[in-house]
Design a protein around this motif. Structure first.
Motif, mmCIF file in Angstrom:
data_model
loop_
_atom_site.group_PDB
_atom_site.id
_atom_site.type_symbol
_atom_site.label_atom_id
_atom_site.label_comp_id
_atom_site.label_asym_id
_atom_site.label_seq_id
_atom_site.Cartn_x
_atom_site.Cartn_y
_atom_site.Cartn_z
ATOM 1 N N LYS A 25 0.838 -1.195 0.000
ATOM 2 C CA LYS A 25 0.000 0.000 0.000
ATOM 3 C C LYS A 25 0.879 1.254 0.000
ATOM 4 O O LYS A 25 1.827 1.363 0.766
ATOM 5 N N VAL A 26 0.549 2.197 -0.871
ATOM 6 C CA VAL A 26 1.304 3.439 -0.962
ATOM 7 C C VAL A 26 0.606 4.486 -0.104
ATOM 8 O O VAL A 26 -0.595 4.699 -0.205
ATOM 9 N N THR A 27 1.377 5.161 0.766
ATOM 10 C CA THR A 27 0.833 6.202 1.635
ATOM 11 C C THR A 27 1.631 7.489 1.426
ATOM 12 O O THR A 27 2.775 7.446 0.971
ATOM 13 N N PRO A 28 1.059 8.646 1.754
ATOM 14 C CA PRO A 28 1.778 9.908 1.555
ATOM 15 C C PRO A 28 2.978 10.065 2.471
ATOM 16 O O PRO A 28 3.948 10.700 2.118
ATOM 17 N N GLY A 29 2.918 9.525 3.662
ATOM 18 C CA GLY A 29 4.057 9.561 4.566
ATOM 19 C C GLY A 29 4.357 10.944 5.117
ATOM 20 O O GLY A 29 3.534 11.851 5.104
#
Length: 83
Positions: A25-29
């Motif tokens: 899963k890609v998150t903004p971080g």
């Protein structure tokens, strides 16, 4: 009360699956948060500046027709002159 325990256990399983970290899963971080915070501060600063500038503006209403006529007769002009 078997329905209550079933719904509670079902809710707990949903919470557990939400808590698990998905590596794909890609998150903004942190970088996304920093960019958002900078943009929010910029908008806040612009709104504050606009509020100050709008406070300095002096809005004068247009003179009424009777006042314009009296001023025009006193100065010898009735309307705007071209020239």
């Amino acid at each position: 009360m078997p329905d209550m325990s079933a719904s509670a256990s079902m809710a707990m399983t949903h919470l557990v699956t939400l808590a698990e970290l998905d590596e794909d899963k890609v998150t903004p971080g942190v970088l996304g948060f920093i960019v958002f915070a900078v943009m929010a501060l910029a908008v806040w600063g612009l709104m504050r500046s606009m509020s100050r500038h709008m406070g300095k503006v002096d809005f004068k209403e247009a003179p009424e027709a009777s006042e314009v006529g009296a001023e025009g007769e006193a100065s010898g002009r009735v309307g705007p002159q071209k020239g």
